[in-house]
Design an enzyme around this catalytic site. Structure first.
Site, short mmCIF file in Angstrom:
data_model
loop_
_atom_site.label_atom_id
_atom_site.label_comp_id
_atom_site.label_asym_id
_atom_site.label_seq_id
_atom_site.Cartn_x
_atom_site.Cartn_y
_atom_site.Cartn_z
N GLY A 69 -11.65 1.16 10.90
CA GLY A 69 -11.06 1.91 11.52
C GLY A 69 -12.00 3.38 12.31
O GLY A 69 -11.40 4.71 12.47
N GLY A 105 -13.77 3.56 14.91
CA GLY A 105 -14.20 3.56 16.29
C GLY A 105 -13.58 4.54 16.60
O GLY A 105 -13.69 4.83 17.82
N ASP A 142 -9.91 -8.05 13.19
CA ASP A 142 -8.28 -7.61 13.17
C ASP A 142 -8.37 -8.25 11.74
O ASP A 142 -8.18 -8.84 11.09
CB ASP A 142 -7.66 -8.98 13.60
CG ASP A 142 -6.25 -9.36 13.06
OD1 ASP A 142 -6.27 -7.88 12.16
OD2 ASP A 142 -4.85 -9.83 13.66
N TYR A 202 6.01 2.45 5.62
CA TYR A 202 4.80 2.75 5.54
C TYR A 202 4.57 2.62 4.62
O TYR A 202 3.48 2.81 3.80
CB TYR A 202 4.39 3.61 6.27
CG TYR A 202 3.69 4.51 6.27
CD1 TYR A 202 2.07 3.88 6.61
CD2 TYR A 202 3.67 5.73 4.94
CE1 TYR A 202 1.20 4.99 6.30
CE2 TYR A 202 2.75 6.53 5.81
CZ TYR A 202 1.10 6.31 5.66
OH TYR A 202 -0.03 6.55 5.63
N LYS A 262 1.26 1.73 1.72
CA LYS A 262 0.18 2.43 1.08
C LYS A 262 0.65 2.79 -0.50
O LYS A 262 -0.60 3.10 -1.54
CB LYS A 262 0.42 3.92 2.08
CG LYS A 262 -0.43 3.81 3.05
CD LYS A 262 -1.98 3.54 3.04
CE LYS A 262 -1.84 4.35 4.56
NZ LYS A 262 -4.16 3.69 4.72
#
Length: 250
Positions: A11, A13, A63, A156, A160
């Site tokens: 992550g 980028g 992915d 979510y 986590k």
């Protein structure tokens, strides 16, 4: 000659926490494997910025919900750099939705990236680290609010919560294969609030910390470096949240 240390940052980028972590690691002398899924142009910019600052970097697409894609990414990083000394899992998704509207697809969407993606990268990179005499260090990114969730993110937070369980599980599994492989996690608080967040909600998040201010991605990068530096810490999950975990404002 000592080989250059290599860090894979998922992550990294897009211009979010991951890219800041990548920059901090580059300044420490790490060659950076910049991971992205769809942000190819931003990943190219991140690589260019790291190289212009004198670092070594290359971008790798994947992915992270696809096991074969993760295996291929790790194989490509190892083929390019020859080793992986650090893995920082910054890739994540989060979308708010009232509980009444949450579907099974919403839950799967979050679990696929946040939980499964973290597991697969830990597994594949960790097993590669276990084959290295020097081992390696993995730092996952969870969320402080898994222990005291607030409303609107029911799809979510469970994903986590799985990150901390994965951290402890893989710390055990990988150390039994090579005691020099360590796995830890950071549980951020409000360090990069969405730019479109209403001012009232932003202030509420800030007031809910003990330090009364928003954190920054650099605070997360500092915690990552600390975990990499301290070779007697593994299986730990560290809140970096301005005291949000222990504070219960009215």
């Amino acid at each position: 000659m000592q080989p250059k240390r290599v860090a894979l940052v998922t992550g990294s980028g897009a211009k979010r926490v991951g890219s800041v972590v990548a920059g901090a690691l580059a300044r420490r002398g790490y060659a950076i494997a910049v991971h992205y899924r769809t942000s190819a142009a931003e990943a190219s910019d991140t690589v260019a910025a790291l190289r212009s600052a004198g670092g070594e970097a290359a971008a790798f697409p994947a992915d992270l919900t696809d096991e074969r894609a993760v295996r291929a990414m790790v194989r490509d990083v190892l083929g390019h750099f020859g080793r992986i000394d650090a893995l920082v899992n910054c890739a994540a998704v989060w979308k708010p939705k009232p509980l009444e509207e949450v579907t099974a697809a919403d839950v799967r969407f979050h679990f696929d990236t946040n939980a499964l993606g973290t597991f697969l990268t830990c597994q594949q990179v960790g097993l590669a680290m276990a084959q290295q005499p020097e081992g390696g260090a993995i730092v996952n990114i969870g969320d402080w609010a898994e222990v005291r969730p607030y409303p609107g993110y029911a799809a979510y937070f469970p994903s986590k919560g799985a990150v901390t369980a994965t951290t402890r599980c893989l710390a055990v599994e990988l150390a039994l294969r090579n005691p020099r492989v360590r796995v830890n996690a950071i549980l951020p608080g409000p360090v990069m609030l969405p730019p479109d967040l209403p001012e009232a909600e932003k202030q509420q998040a800030i007031n809910a910390t003990l330090v009364k201010r928003e954190g920054s991605p650099s605070n997360i990068a500092q915690a990552v470096l600390s975990f990499l530096d301290n070779d007697f810490v593994t299986g730990a999950c560290l809140p970096v949240d301005g005291g949000r975990t222990v504070y219960a404002p009215e």
